[in-house]
Design a protein around this motif. Structure first.
Motif, short mmCIF file in Angstrom:
data_model
loop_
_atom_site.label_atom_id
_atom_site.label_comp_id
_atom_site.label_asym_id
_atom_site.label_seq_id
_atom_site.Cartn_x
_atom_site.Cartn_y
_atom_site.Cartn_z
N TYR A 1 128.05 49.17 68.55
CA TYR A 1 126.62 48.90 68.48
C TYR A 1 126.31 48.12 67.21
O TYR A 1 127.05 48.16 66.23
CB TYR A 1 125.82 50.21 68.43
N LEU B 1 119.61 50.99 68.12
CA LEU B 1 120.98 50.53 68.31
C LEU B 1 121.03 49.62 69.53
O LEU B 1 120.51 49.97 70.60
CB LEU B 1 121.92 51.71 68.54
N ILE C 1 127.95 50.07 64.25
CA ILE C 1 128.26 51.48 64.52
C ILE C 1 129.13 51.59 65.75
O ILE C 1 128.87 50.93 66.77
CB ILE C 1 126.97 52.29 64.75
N ARG D 1 133.78 58.22 73.35
CA ARG D 1 133.57 59.21 74.39
C ARG D 1 134.92 59.73 74.82
O ARG D 1 135.86 58.95 75.03
CB ARG D 1 132.84 58.58 75.59
N ASN E 1 132.56 60.92 82.66
CA ASN E 1 131.23 60.34 82.54
C ASN E 1 130.24 61.27 81.86
O ASN E 1 129.28 60.86 81.25
CB ASN E 1 130.75 59.98 83.93
N GLN E 2 130.48 62.58 82.00
CA GLN E 2 129.52 63.53 81.47
C GLN E 2 129.66 63.77 79.98
O GLN E 2 128.82 64.42 79.39
CB GLN E 2 129.67 64.87 82.20
N GLU E 3 130.72 63.29 79.39
CA GLU E 3 130.97 63.61 78.00
C GLU E 3 130.00 62.90 77.08
O GLU E 3 129.61 61.77 77.30
CB GLU E 3 132.41 63.22 77.62
N THR E 4 129.68 63.59 76.00
CA THR E 4 128.78 63.04 75.00
C THR E 4 129.50 61.98 74.18
O THR E 4 130.71 62.05 73.97
CB THR E 4 128.31 64.17 74.08
N GLN E 5 128.75 61.04 73.67
CA GLN E 5 129.30 60.07 72.73
C GLN E 5 129.16 60.62 71.32
O GLN E 5 128.13 61.21 70.97
CB GLN E 5 128.53 58.75 72.80
N PHE F 1 129.27 59.50 67.31
CA PHE F 1 129.06 58.27 66.55
C PHE F 1 129.77 58.29 65.22
O PHE F 1 129.88 59.32 64.55
CB PHE F 1 127.56 58.04 66.33
N GLY F 2 130.24 57.11 64.84
CA GLY F 2 130.79 56.94 63.51
C GLY F 2 129.67 56.75 62.50
O GLY F 2 128.50 56.59 62.87
N PHE G 1 119.21 62.28 76.05
CA PHE G 1 119.70 62.70 74.74
C PHE G 1 118.62 62.48 73.68
O PHE G 1 117.78 61.59 73.79
CB PHE G 1 120.92 61.85 74.32
N TYR H 1 119.03 61.94 69.52
CA TYR H 1 119.91 61.83 68.37
C TYR H 1 119.05 61.80 67.11
O TYR H 1 117.92 61.32 67.12
CB TYR H 1 120.74 60.56 68.43
N HIS I 1 125.19 59.27 59.60
CA HIS I 1 125.37 58.70 60.92
C HIS I 1 124.59 59.47 61.97
O HIS I 1 124.05 60.55 61.70
CB HIS I 1 126.86 58.67 61.29
N LEU I 2 124.51 58.90 63.12
CA LEU I 2 123.81 59.53 64.22
C LEU I 2 124.46 60.86 64.61
O LEU I 2 125.68 60.95 64.71
CB LEU I 2 123.84 58.62 65.45
N LYS J 1 120.97 67.54 74.49
CA LYS J 1 121.20 66.69 75.64
C LYS J 1 120.81 67.43 76.92
O LYS J 1 120.84 68.66 76.97
CB LYS J 1 122.66 66.25 75.72
N PHE K 1 121.73 67.25 81.03
CA PHE K 1 122.48 66.67 82.14
C PHE K 1 121.94 67.19 83.47
O PHE K 1 121.78 66.44 84.42
CB PHE K 1 123.97 66.98 82.02
N LYS L 1 120.94 57.79 79.76
CA LYS L 1 122.11 57.25 80.44
C LYS L 1 121.84 57.34 81.94
O LYS L 1 121.89 58.42 82.51
CB LYS L 1 123.35 58.03 80.06
N SER M 1 130.47 55.91 85.54
CA SER M 1 131.05 55.86 84.20
C SER M 1 130.76 54.53 83.53
O SER M 1 130.91 54.39 82.33
CB SER M 1 132.56 56.08 84.27
N PHE N 1 119.10 53.18 74.16
CA PHE N 1 118.38 53.86 73.09
C PHE N 1 116.94 53.38 72.99
O PHE N 1 116.64 52.20 73.22
CB PHE N 1 119.08 53.61 71.75
#
Lengths: 116, 115
Positions: A36, A44, A93, A97, A101-105, A107-108, B34, B36, B43-44, B49, B51, B94, B99, B105
């Motif tokens: 990003y 972002l 940034i 993941r 597909n359901q997994e959260t991202q 962030f760095g 989500f 954040y 950082h974020l 969240k 689902f 999302k 996928s 955002f």
């Protein structure tokens, strides 16, 4: 939670040079990583999505020859800003993941790039 | 095109006040939602969240959000804010199960808490 690191945290470079930014998932394997760009006081903007071992998918308007992305392993992705110009100065940034597909991202912390 | 709207760009509250940050999205299908938070210089981090299941979602640090499908909204709430809640808050959506679908955002809401 999962940890994503970025290196360097900030970089200053001269116009025309290339800069490489690393993104690592420290305690999990990231099948997908995202890059990003965040301008001051803005949201972002997704630049590209990379899956391990395959070519990155770039968003519309993002030059793939300028922003080279490599996702060589399940824990490392790199973004290289080639021939950087002052307008490339921004906060970059990455996020990662873990799996489905359901997994959260996650962030760095971001890399601040200043091109002089 | 899909979009996420955060109506308030900057909110200023006193400590102990109640907080509600608005978030609306434009997508008619299934979504993952989500919130954040980005503390100054950090950082974020994921606050919470949604689902599926209970539309009232509890997150960290006393935050909660309610998914109202009919209003395409996912507002963030906290009954009593603290000075340490000063940060930038981003709503994200999302769309769909694919996928390949990307997180979109919102523009963010800056929250300033007066001690």
């Amino acid at each position: 939670g999962a940890v994503v690191s970025q290196h360097p945290s900030w970089v200053i470079c001269k116009s025309g040079t290339s800069v490489k930014i690393e993104c690592r998932s420290l305690d999990f394997q990231a099948t997908t990583m995202f890059w990003y760009r965040q301008f001051p006081k803005q949201s972002l903007m997704l630049m590209a999505t990379s899956n391990e071992g395959s070519k990155a998918t770039y968003e519309q308007g993002v030059e793939k020859d300028k922003f080279l992305i490599n996702h060589a392993s399940l824990t490392l992705s790199t973004l290289t800003v080639t021939s950087a110009h002052p307008e490339d100065s921004s906060f970059y940034i990455c996020s990662a993941r873990q799996g489905s597909n359901q997994e959260t991202q996650y962030f760095g912390p971001g890399t601040r790039l200043l091109v002089l | 095109a899909q979009s996420v709207s955060q109506h308030n760009h900057h909110v200023i509250l006193s400590e102990a006040a109640s907080l509600e940050l608005g978030c609306n999205y434009s997508y008619g299908g299934t979504v993952n939602l989500f919130w954040y938070v980005q503390y100054p210089g950090q950082h974020l981090q994921l606050l919470l969240k949604y689902f599926s299941g209970d539309p009232l979602v509890k997150g960290i640090k006393g935050f909660e959000a309610e998914f109202i499908k009919s209003k395409f909204s996912f507002n963030l709430r906290k009954p009593s804010v603290q000075w340490s809640d000063t940060a930038e808050y981003f709503c994200a959506v999302k769309p769909g199960y694919s996928s390949a679908s990307k997180i979109i955002f919102g523009s963010g809401t800056r929250l300033s808490i007066r001690p």
